[in-house]
Design a protein around this motif. Structure first.
Motif, PDB file in Angstrom:
ATOM      1  N   HIS A   1      -3.888   8.804  -3.269  1.00 13.50           N
ATOM      2  CA  HIS A   1      -3.656   7.721  -4.088  1.00 13.50           C
ATOM      3  C   HIS A   1      -3.338   8.548  -5.579  1.00 13.50           C
TER       4      HIS A   1
ATOM      5  N   GLU B   1       0.811  -1.256  -0.062  1.00 13.93           N
ATOM      6  CA  GLU B   1      -0.022  -0.077  -0.029  1.00 13.93           C
ATOM      7  C   GLU B   1       0.820   1.325   0.083  1.00 13.93           C
TER       8      GLU B   1
ATOM      9  N   GLU C   1       0.944   3.235  -4.863  1.00 13.15           N
ATOM     10  CA  GLU C   1      -0.121   3.892  -5.381  1.00 13.15           C
ATOM     11  C   GLU C   1      -0.131   5.183  -5.178  1.00 13.15           C
ATOM     12  N   HIS C   2       0.859   5.783  -3.968  1.00 12.00           N
ATOM     13  CA  HIS C   2       0.964   7.010  -3.596  1.00 12.00           C
ATOM     14  C   HIS C   2       1.874   7.960  -4.140  1.00 12.00           C
TER      15      HIS C   2
END
Ligand SMILES: [Zn+2]
Length: 267
Positions: free
Chosen positions: A159, A105, A108-109
């Motif tokens: 995101h 995670e 996506e940033h």
């Protein structure tokens, strides 16, 4: 990256408490842990955040070495393993220092230049395997929020990109790793049109600890948590009661997965 964007990740509220401790995230973590091949003896978790993954691994599987790296000092305080403050574009490790690099995670940033460099760095420090997880097929417009001061619109989780199977398969091709599989996981049911309703309801609410564009600080920000969800469902008022009853009988659709994992092996 802007200082405000950096400040976003130094928000205590963002990382602490029961944030990310809900059933869904626990499921994400244990599933991802199950993807680590049995011959992995050393592991680095890149962008480890508050250590949700490393702390789980520590309690469930023994490694000869396990290291977390993140650029958020606040987040690293919560990591119960060897940890190093660093930028994802310049990992402080030797080539092939670990059997496996994980990155959950995070990508996506990342804006374009950082993204390209981060993938290169993750591949550089891994000798055998890479495991990546990201939200699956996210509609970035659905989760936009608007800063009340400068009126900028952005994804409330910051995101910047969305991933499907084909994107995952290609991630490390130019860095000497081939994709040995992708897994879409955590299927769930939601009311048809639920996202649109959420969008309409959240329109007035600024859902970010800080605006990454102008630095406006959101005093009333609360990170999503199971407690918050409960309060939301049990909120007083006739409108909410009608809504909750309607949700029970409203048609549902199945979403194939909330997340997608890519598993990569060195060629
Ligand atoms: Zn702003």
């Amino acid at each position: 990256m802007s200082d405000f964007e950096k400040q976003y990740y130094e928000s205590e509220k963002f990382w602490s408490g029961d944030v990310l401790q809900d059933e869904m995230n626990r499921n994400r973590i244990s599933f991802t842990a199950s993807l680590i091949p049995p011959d992995v003896k050393s592991l680095v978790d890149v962008g480890c955040g508050n250590g949700i993954f490393l702390n789980y691994l520590k309690a469930n599987r023994a490694f000869e070495r396990m290291v977390g790296t993140d650029r958020s000092e606040v987040a690293l305080r919560m990591v119960q393993a060897e940890k190093i403050l660093s930028d994802i574009t310049q990992l402080p490790f030797a080539n092939s220092e670990f059997d496996c690099a994980t990155c959950l995670e995070v990508i996506e940033h990342l804006p374009q230049e950082t993204y390209r460099q981060a993938l290169k760095e993750i591949a550089r420090v891994s000798a055998k395997y890479i495991i990546i997880t990201v939200p699956y097929n996210e509609d970035l417009l659905e989760t936009q929020t608007q800063c009340p001061r400068c009126k900028s619109k952005f994804n409330s989780d910051l995101h910047l990109r969305s991933f499907q199977e084909k994107d995952m398969q290609a991630l490390f091709l130019e860095h000497g790793f081939e994709c040995s599989g992708t897994k879409v996981f955590f299927p769930f049911k939601r009311n048809v049109g639920a996202k649109l309703l959420e969008k309409l309801e959240a329109k007035e609410k600024f859902q970010s600890p800080i605006c990454p564009i102008c630095g406006y600080e959101n005093e009333s920000y609360e990170a999503w948590s199971p407690k918050m969800m409960e309060a939301h469902v049990n909120a007083p008022g006739i409108y909410n009661r009608i809504k909750q009853s309607l949700k029970k009988v409203w048609p549902k659709e199945t979403v194939p997965g909330f997340w997608i994992a890519g598993i990569y092996t060195k060629k």
